[in-house]
Design a protein around this motif. Structure first.
Motif, mmCIF file in Angstrom:
data_model
loop_
_atom_site.group_PDB
_atom_site.id
_atom_site.type_symbol
_atom_site.label_atom_id
_atom_site.label_comp_id
_atom_site.label_asym_id
_atom_site.label_seq_id
_atom_site.Cartn_x
_atom_site.Cartn_y
_atom_site.Cartn_z
ATOM 1 N N MET C 1 0.833 -1.203 0.000
ATOM 2 C CA MET C 1 0.000 0.000 0.000
ATOM 3 C C MET C 1 0.869 1.256 0.000
ATOM 4 S SD MET C 1 -2.624 1.200 3.024
ATOM 5 C CE MET C 1 -3.428 2.798 2.988
ATOM 6 N N TRP C 2 0.624 2.111 -0.956
ATOM 7 C CA TRP C 2 1.362 3.359 -1.075
ATOM 8 C C TRP C 2 0.369 4.519 -1.135
ATOM 9 C CZ3 TRP C 2 6.629 4.152 -1.091
ATOM 10 C CH2 TRP C 2 7.436 3.008 -1.181
ATOM 11 N N VAL C 3 0.488 5.482 -0.241
ATOM 12 C CA VAL C 3 -0.331 6.696 -0.294
ATOM 13 C C VAL C 3 0.605 7.881 -0.090
ATOM 14 C CG1 VAL C 3 -2.385 7.883 0.584
ATOM 15 C CG2 VAL C 3 -2.164 5.410 0.904
ATOM 16 N N GLN C 4 0.410 8.917 -0.873
ATOM 17 C CA GLN C 4 1.296 10.087 -0.762
ATOM 18 C C GLN C 4 0.457 11.360 -0.861
ATOM 19 O OE1 GLN C 4 4.182 11.182 -4.005
ATOM 20 N NE2 GLN C 4 5.644 10.355 -2.530
ATOM 21 N N ARG C 5 0.828 12.336 -0.074
ATOM 22 C CA ARG C 5 0.078 13.591 -0.093
ATOM 23 C C ARG C 5 1.033 14.735 0.221
ATOM 24 N NH1 ARG C 5 -4.177 12.239 3.412
ATOM 25 N NH2 ARG C 5 -4.832 11.017 1.620
ATOM 26 N N GLU C 6 0.868 15.812 -0.534
ATOM 27 C CA GLU C 6 1.662 17.009 -0.269
ATOM 28 C C GLU C 6 0.804 17.958 0.548
ATOM 29 O OE1 GLU C 6 4.083 17.874 -3.606
ATOM 30 O OE2 GLU C 6 4.551 19.890 -2.893
ATOM 31 N N VAL C 7 1.329 18.404 1.678
ATOM 32 C CA VAL C 7 0.541 19.279 2.554
ATOM 33 C C VAL C 7 1.350 20.540 2.852
ATOM 34 C CG1 VAL C 7 -0.577 17.284 3.637
ATOM 35 C CG2 VAL C 7 1.398 18.344 4.747
ATOM 36 N N LYS C 8 0.636 21.574 3.208
ATOM 37 C CA LYS C 8 1.294 22.828 3.572
ATOM 38 C C LYS C 8 0.974 23.102 5.034
ATOM 39 C CE LYS C 8 2.410 27.243 1.597
ATOM 40 N NZ LYS C 8 2.549 27.864 0.287
ATOM 41 N N LEU C 9 1.999 23.235 5.851
ATOM 42 C CA LEU C 9 1.782 23.596 7.250
ATOM 43 C C LEU C 9 1.424 25.076 7.330
ATOM 44 C CD1 LEU C 9 4.787 21.788 8.979
ATOM 45 C CD2 LEU C 9 2.453 20.948 8.703
ATOM 46 N N ARG C 10 0.780 25.468 8.411
ATOM 47 C CA ARG C 10 0.572 26.901 8.618
ATOM 48 C C ARG C 10 1.936 27.550 8.914
ATOM 49 N NH1 ARG C 10 0.875 28.580 13.896
ATOM 50 N NH2 ARG C 10 0.592 27.052 15.555
ATOM 51 N N PRO C 11 2.083 28.856 8.698
ATOM 52 C CA PRO C 11 3.363 29.510 8.985
ATOM 53 C C PRO C 11 3.671 29.455 10.486
ATOM 54 C CG PRO C 11 1.939 30.929 7.658
ATOM 55 C CD PRO C 11 1.092 29.797 8.141
ATOM 56 N N TYR C 12 4.921 29.225 10.827
ATOM 57 C CA TYR C 12 5.372 29.219 12.223
ATOM 58 C C TYR C 12 6.470 30.254 12.390
ATOM 59 C CZ TYR C 12 2.884 24.910 13.417
ATOM 60 O OH TYR C 12 1.914 23.990 13.684
ATOM 61 N N PRO C 13 6.582 30.864 13.563
ATOM 62 C CA PRO C 13 7.700 31.770 13.808
ATOM 63 C C PRO C 13 9.017 30.987 13.934
ATOM 64 C CG PRO C 13 6.376 31.513 15.797
ATOM 65 C CD PRO C 13 5.655 30.766 14.702
#
Lengths: 140, 140, 140
Positions: C1-13
């Motif tokens: 099983m292969w699953v891939q996802r590109e996500v964007k974190l919220r900005p952090y200081p």
């Protein structure tokens, strides 16, 4: 092929220790993989894993001295001090060295260089045996 | 899908070198993987691998200067000195930077950021070409 | 099983931030894997990923102070300075801490230790949300 096993190493004193044989011995299924990757993960934040020279024990002694100087105890700016002077430096060393390793498997063997071995890096003055999760993935 | 190949890089002088193209060129099968991971492993303990800025060569020059200062040669407490002053620092740098990389593969390409590249970090004054084990795993 | 996802974190200081929940929340498929590995990759060269203590926020404060002292800004020998004093140190920190993590998956959960969490290490003074590629591989 996926095989996973959680193992507990014997306790080691503070320092750098060669544990290749102790790990491989607990994972005979490596022999059945033609092409794959062996994943080693340490479930702690005050010990770590690295790959380095497997022959001369003075390398491991110099490692302990170097990291103690580079990441010293008792810095006046440390805030997280209530678990002892070796605790925060242990966390820092753990992130610099890392808690996970991935090693290629080829024709039933870990495909490391002749001089490479797996080090357990024990950063606390006193610790019980550390838990590892070993995962073998590959084509059998 | 599992494909593995052992390759030898050309010799590089001491320092940090961008080798993304030299590695990819030897692994055309990346194009056939939709979702996967590409594993790069260096079979040495005095050279290492890292991912960093792929555009401006001054970054690599500053890396060499920084790590030489942070992990100096000829420290009086070093015991492992018989292979030359650059040897023990090379082992230390190798563990700080690491000997293995895992990079996502997406739609037939390494899915790194625009500014990311693979560095070979050569820590010895003189070394012959370094051996890598490249392993591609994924869904084709 | 292969699953891939590109996500964007919220900005952090700038600093070290616990992002385990923010990452897991975006990957419910972890629940369907019995034995596997979860791969986390950051597509940037001035931020990084590490695993460390997930309970006391003073550990993360001490990390920021330690790495700022160990990898200082404005060293006179730095050449790569035109993107600001925090830029070259950010690249160095990124290579010392690393841009990829591999974590075992066991019975539908990330198999980390009780005290382990995933840190986003933001090394720039100002940055927008960072992009991660998350890849889940395993036996379902």
């Amino acid at each position: 092929m996926w095989v996973q096993r959680e193992v507990k190493l014997r306790p080691y004193p503070r320092g750098f220790h060669l544990v290749t044989e102790e790990i491989i011995r607990q994972f005979p299924e490596i022999n059945r993989v033609n092409v794959g990757v062996f994943h080693v993960f340490i479930k702690h934040t005050s010990a770590s894993l690295t790959i380095n020279e497997n022959a001369d024990p003075t390398v491991r002694q110099d490692f302990e001295q170097f990291f103690n100087r580079c990441i010293p105890e008792n810095e006046p700016y440390y805030i997280h001090t209530y678990e002892g002077p070796d605790d925060l430096p242990a966390h820092l060393k753990s992130s610099v060295l890392g808690s996970n390793l991935t090693i290629p498997v080829t024709n039933g063997h870990l495909n490391m260089g002749t001089w490479q071995g797996i080090y357990l890096c024990e950063h606390r003055n006193r610790a019980s045996g550390r838990s590892l999760v070993l995962t073998l993935m590959g084509d059998s």
